[in-house]
Motif scaffolding. Structure first.
Motif, PDB file in Angstrom:
ATOM      1  N   PHE A 115       0.816  -1.214   0.000  1.00  0.00           N
ATOM      2  CA  PHE A 115       0.000   0.000   0.000  1.00  0.00           C
ATOM      3  C   PHE A 115       0.853   1.268   0.000  1.00  0.00           C
ATOM      4  N   GLN A 116       2.023   1.200   0.606  1.00  0.00           N
ATOM      5  CA  GLN A 116       2.838   2.417   0.648  1.00  0.00           C
ATOM      6  C   GLN A 116       3.767   2.529  -0.544  1.00  0.00           C
ATOM      7  N   ARG A 117       4.220   1.390  -1.046  1.00  0.00           N
ATOM      8  CA  ARG A 117       5.181   1.430  -2.147  1.00  0.00           C
ATOM      9  C   ARG A 117       4.799   0.394  -3.198  1.00  0.00           C
ATOM     10  N   PRO A 118       3.624   0.534  -3.815  1.00  0.00           N
ATOM     11  CA  PRO A 118       3.251  -0.432  -4.866  1.00  0.00           C
ATOM     12  C   PRO A 118       4.240  -0.272  -6.009  1.00  0.00           C
ATOM     13  N   SER A 119       4.804  -1.379  -6.488  1.00  0.00           N
ATOM     14  CA  SER A 119       5.879  -1.263  -7.467  1.00  0.00           C
ATOM     15  C   SER A 119       5.496  -1.718  -8.865  1.00  0.00           C
ATOM     16  N   HIS A 120       4.612  -2.682  -8.950  1.00  0.00           N
ATOM     17  CA  HIS A 120       4.234  -3.133 -10.283  1.00  0.00           C
ATOM     18  C   HIS A 120       3.204  -2.162 -10.876  1.00  0.00           C
ATOM     19  N   PRO A 121       3.357  -1.825 -12.149  1.00  0.00           N
ATOM     20  CA  PRO A 121       2.403  -0.880 -12.751  1.00  0.00           C
ATOM     21  C   PRO A 121       0.951  -1.334 -12.610  1.00  0.00           C
ATOM     22  N   TYR A 122       0.728  -2.653 -12.615  1.00  0.00           N
ATOM     23  CA  TYR A 122      -0.647  -3.128 -12.477  1.00  0.00           C
ATOM     24  C   TYR A 122      -1.177  -2.853 -11.071  1.00  0.00           C
ATOM     25  N   THR A 123      -0.360  -3.128 -10.056  1.00  0.00           N
ATOM     26  CA  THR A 123      -0.775  -2.863  -8.682  1.00  0.00           C
ATOM     27  C   THR A 123      -1.110  -1.374  -8.513  1.00  0.00           C
ATOM     28  N   ARG A 124      -0.256  -0.558  -9.072  1.00  0.00           N
ATOM     29  CA  ARG A 124      -0.496   0.893  -8.981  1.00  0.00           C
ATOM     30  C   ARG A 124      -1.801   1.266  -9.684  1.00  0.00           C
ATOM     31  N   GLY A 125      -1.993   0.687 -10.859  1.00  0.00           N
ATOM     32  CA  GLY A 125      -3.208   0.977 -11.621  1.00  0.00           C
ATOM     33  C   GLY A 125      -4.453   0.548 -10.865  1.00  0.00           C
ATOM     34  N   LEU A 126      -4.351  -0.622 -10.227  1.00  0.00           N
ATOM     35  CA  LEU A 126      -5.473  -1.162  -9.477  1.00  0.00           C
ATOM     36  C   LEU A 126      -5.853  -0.202  -8.339  1.00  0.00           C
TER      37      LEU A 126
END
Lengths: 333, 337, 331
Positions: B243-254
């Motif tokens: 939650f603090q450092r989402p690294s994969h672009p998909y996780t961030r997009g989600l």
């Protein structure tokens, strides 16, 4: 539950009344003249008229109909005025052709039909449901394809063809089975259980080939659907044995439509298996009905029609009650 | 310490009329004793397939399975259907999304719980019934003595899911797999069920794999998260890290596309495009066609090469851009803002 | 001041329960006295859990179901009593988007034909032709107009919902009733559709009734929100007011039940509702929420008496808003 049964049986009586009225009407206004048929080969107009009076056919339609109905509730008088005879309850009249009491005729014919139906139903249920289940469990495999293939052949074989071939091969050529005799009507008779089975076996097979094929298909499709249900996955996730998963969870849930079909088929069959009885010369209800219908014998036709309707409706009610026991979600109200 | 469960490079393919559907394409997952991990992803991401594969539910089906599932040192994939039985229910319990269809409609709730107990314990019918009553009480069913004889359709949705949980936990398994257990429930009932699972987990110290599409549920219940996309783990880390450092672009997009109750963003930032077609997966990164970073990674690498899962400080990410340090904190797409 | 675009007063929809012999033995009070207004270009969110009557309200508003009582006024004109053909004009102005785009589209009809179908059915002459209009609609919802001849199965879930939206917009309606339009979609796609609906509103000034169970989605879509429970509106307020300062105990419980992604959210209040939803055929007397209300048990006898006899009314249907709640942690 009690009120449910009352309502269902009430509806059943009403339905039977409607069936009787329709059959009676069709016969009454139909082209056949039972009086001239009953009077025989050398018949004068005078004697036809006498026969008409003796059979009660001179009376108005509704009087005849209510006279028929009165025989269902109590004894009634039959015959020409002056020569009346008492007909005990339940009175279904006398045959126009043979003057036999119809109740007795039915009582004589019913055991043959029962013998035929019970054996055939057992045979096709065991074969049909068994192989249907096996096919469902082996879905897509060779066993399944073989069973499905065989059932599509079975379903397309008409009873006269199977029946005649069976008679030709097993009675005629091979001589493994005797010709069907009308002496054996019960498995508990003098001839014994074995003779009863031998006597009806080929007739059962003829019926079972056709019906098994249908039961294989409906069982297979139902079980395949049931096996894909979520609760079957739950049963597996619990660690149950394959046997418990299939029988305790699968069959219990998938069997309901088969019970319905079985009830309806049994009901229909008890009304007389016309073709089978003809081919195998079994003097059951179907056999008697055909003879009566072709000779304009109204009382016999009426009686068998009513009985057949009764069986079908009765087994329908039975199926409904069975449902309430199988499926707790079904509320009898 | 040896993990309790480890899934390595798991692939699951289903033959269909249109060809092979690649449901899992090299899935990795590890789970320690007593740990709660969230398996997050959208439909078709392979999260349910993963949980069912662990339970061995694809044995004797037409699914083609490859890879490794090791549970307490045993290779579960090598076990036959019968050899798998002592694990099911006894060591691994499972609950499903829709408790109404997951319970047998013709048997009472009590009989179904008792049955689950009797498979693995030699006890009398009466004793098993008592166990079922006790278990119903433990999962918060009021008046369990009476309720034990009810049929599933006589329970409300929330009570049914409680009964499912009772059924899954009656043999005190070391691992509970919860496959979207609250998705079909209303939000206030979901809150009750999440509380229950978390209380029981604290009580029995069993490990939990919680499959869900809802990041909020993960935040509330789990210590660690595995984010899935296209049948792969694309990111794995502690909840806090994710939650603090989402690294994969998909996780961030989600995260950016999720509507929040808190905060005052009026506009959501969706991920363009739609989830991948599992019949024809691209040969490069499965997320590449929806990823804005695919353009900045050199040599068209994202389109031509599947990225590896790279682990760094207990934070695993499957992304070329991340591996090449091309994506940094500053390129966050609206996440958490 | 002119009349609001849509004005709903005391709307009820009761489904009769048939006993044996066809007697009516009771009624499921699916919608029980719902009132609200909708202004042009705004969105009203209807939220609540399953069985609260939000979808039935939508169907009655669309006149797919006949209301039992109450009135629906569009631009001041009462449409409650209209039947059959008389509803044509109303249907031109009020359209609907359904939850499941797959089942609301005919699989054998090309999507171009599906989008054009409201125009064809209502025999509307389109300047420039229907083809151009369909192309324009598809472009507006983010579909490629050259795909008009394709069939629904060739599209993803999100795209199918766009088709449903294009079809609803074909008649340039004033109101679109959206019944759970995004709840079957994945989060990443759901955001696309939410944004699309908002863009369309900004462009055309259409009003929405947005029915959903997901509070966070409603927060992003709506201007005003009505929270429903057991066929009644519990609390109705401006979005900001409702989400920042919820006053009704049910609203507060509902909001606290939504799992938060904020890891440090331990300080927000945590209210858990016990028990199950009462039957809508036999709702509790007085306030329908009292049997599960976290404030009720802390009230004194007089307060309890009041809640069980008097039906609370108005936009804040609670006798004791802001009362302290039981089972509250860290509030």
């Amino acid at each position: 539950m009690v009120s449910f049964l009352f309502r269902r049986f009430g509806a059943m009586l009403l339905l039977l009344l409607v069936v009787s009225f329709i059959t009676f009407t069709l016969f009454h206004f139909g082209p056949a003249d039972p009086a001239s048929a009953a009077c025989g080969q050398e018949c004068t107009p005078d004697r036809v008229e006498q026969a008409r009076v003796a059979l009660g056919l001179d009376k108005p339609f509704f009087v005849q109909y209510f006279a028929f109905l009165s025989g269902l509730v109590g004894p009634r008088m039959l015959g020409a005025p002056g020569a009346e005879q008492m007909c005990a309850w339940p009175c279904l009249g006398k045959s126009f052709q043979t003057n036999e009491n119809v109740t007795d005729m039915i009582a004589n014919a019913l055991p043959y039909t029962l013998s035929l139906a019970i054996g055939a139903v057992l045979m096709w249920t065991i074969v049909g449901v068994g192989f249907g289940l096996l096919a469902a469990m082996r879905k897509g495999k060779l066993t399944d394809r073989f069973i499905v293939g065989a059932s599509s052949i079975g379903v397309s074989l008409p009873i006269p063809v199977t029946g005649l071939v069976l008679l030709l091969v097993f009675v005629g050529t091979l001589g493994w089975f005797p010709f069907t005799t009308n002496q054996i009507v019960s498995p508990f008779g003098e001839a014994g259980f074995g003779a009863w089975v031998t006597n009806y076996f080929l007739a059962w097979v003829a019926l079972a080939v056709l019906f098994s094929a249908q039961y294989v298909r409906i069982t297979r499709n139902n079980m395949i659907e049931t096996f894909s249900e979520d609760f079957m996955r739950t049963a597996r996730a619990k660690g149950l044995s394959r046997r418990k998963i299939v029988f305790k969870h699968g069959v219990r849930a998938g069997i309901t439509p088969i019970i319905t079909m079985l009830g309806l088929d049994l009901g229909a069959l008890l009304g007389g298996a016309v073709l089978t009885e003809q081919i195998f010369s079994v003097p059951g209800l179907g056999f008697t009905a055909v003879k009566a219908a072709t000779s304009g014998d109204l009382p016999v036709t009426m009686a068998i029609t009513m009985l057949a309707a009764f069986f079908i409706i009765f087994f329908n009610v039975l199926v409904d009650i069975a449902y309430a026991f199988i499926d707790p979600r079904v509320k009898v109200n | 310490m040896e993990p309790m469960l480890s899934v390595k490079n798991l692939t699951v393919k289903f033959p269909t009329d249109d060809g092979m559907v690649a449901a899992l394409n090299g899935m990795d997952l590890t789970l320690n004793r007593g740990e709660t991990v969230g398996l997050v992803g959208e439909s078709g991401s392979g999260k349910s397939v993963t949980s069912q594969a662990i339970m061995g539910l694809f044995k004797e089906s037409r699914a083609v399975i490859d890879g490794e599932i090791t549970f307490e040192g045993t290779d579960l994939l090598a076990l036959s259907e019968d050899a798998m039985r002592p694990y099911r229910g006894k060591k691994i319990g499972m609950i499903f999304q829709d408790p109404l269809s997951a319970m047998h409609p013709f048997y009472t709730v009590g009989a179904q719980i008792a049955e689950a107990y009797q498979v693995h314990n030699k006890v009398s019918k009466k004793a098993a019934r008592q166990v079922a009553i006790d278990m119903l009480g433990r999962v918060g069913i009021p008046d369990p003595k009476r309720r034990v004889d009810n049929y599933p359709h006589e329970f409300s949705g929330g009570m049914r899911q409680r009964a499912m949980i009772a059924m899954a936990l009656v043999c005190e398994p070391e691992l509970l797999i919860a496959d979207e257990p609250t998705t079909a429930l209303d939000v206030t009932v979901q809150a009750q069920i999440l509380d229950l699972i978390s209380d029981l987990q604290a009580e029995t110290n069993s490990a939990v794999i919680f499959v869900t599409h809802d990041l909020g549920v993960v935040a509330q219940l789990c210590k660690r998260v595995v984010v899935m996309y296209g049948g792969q783990c694309v990111e794995q880390a502690s909840v806090r890290q994710i939650f603090q450092r989402p690294s994969h672009p998909y996780t961030r997009g989600l995260m950016a596309s999720m509507p929040h109750l808190a905060g005052d963003t009026d506009r959501l930032t969706p991920i363009p495009g739609s989830p991948p077609a599992l019949l024809a997966l691209p040969k490069g990164c499965i997320f590449a066609d929806r990823c804005e970073f695919a353009k900045i990674v050199p040599d068209g690498r994202c389109l031509n090469m599947r990225p590896e899962l790279i682990v760094e400080d207990d934070h695993a990410v499957r992304c070329h851009g991340h591996e090449l340090k091309l994506i940094d904190e500053t390129s966050l797409i609206g996440a958490g803002s | 001041m002119s009349a609001p675009l849509l004005e709903v007063t005391n709307l009820t929809k009761h489904f009769p329960i048939k006993g044996s012999m066809g007697r009516t033995v009771g009624a499921v009070k699916a919608v029980d006295g719902v009132s609200f207004t909708l202004e042009k270009g705004t969105t009203l969110g209807l939220v609540g859990e399953s069985g609260c009557g939000k979808s039935t309200t939508g169907k009655v508003l669309m006149r797919l179901l006949d209301p039992t009582s109450g009135s629906i006024k569009l631009d001041g004109e009462d449409i409650t009593g209209l039947k059959g053909k008389q509803l044509d004009g109303f249907r031109r102005r009020v359209q609907m988007v359904f939850q499941n785009p797959a089942s609301s589209l005919n699989p054998r009809q090309s999507i171009g034909a599906a989008i054009a179908s409201p125009l064809v059915e209502q025999r509307i002459k389109v300047p420039g032709g229907i083809k151009a209009k369909v192309a324009d609609l598809m472009d507006r919802v983010g579909l490629r107009p050259e795909h008009a001849n394709r069939f629904p199965h060739e599209f993803s879930g999100g795209q199918r919902q766009r088709i449903g939206i294009a079809r609803a917009l074909a008649l340039d309606p004033d109101v679109v009733i959206c019944d759970e339009p995004v709840s079957a979609l994945d989060v990443s796609v759901q955001a696309q559709v939410v944004n699309l609906l908002k863009d369309i509103q900004a462009d055309t000034g259409v009003s929405y009734i947005f029915i959903a169970h997901d509070l966070a989605v409603v927060k992003h879509m709506a201007d005003d929100v009505a929270v429903m429970y057991l066929g009644k509106i519990m609390e109705q307020a401006n979005k900001r007011e409702l989400f920042e300062n919820p006053r009704h105990p049910y609203t507060r419980a509902l909001l606290s039940a939504v799992p938060s992604v904020d890891l440090d959210a331990a300080l927000t209040e945590r209210i858990r509702l016990g028990g199950d939803l009462p039957s809508p055929s036999n709702p509790p007397s007085g306030c329908v929420f009292r049997t599960r209300c976290p404030a009720y048990e802390l009230l004194d006898e007089a307060g309890k008496q009041r809640c069980s006899t008097e039906v609370p009314a108005g936009a804040m249907a609670c006798h004791f808003p802001n009362a302290p709640l039981a089972a509250t942690v860290g509030a």
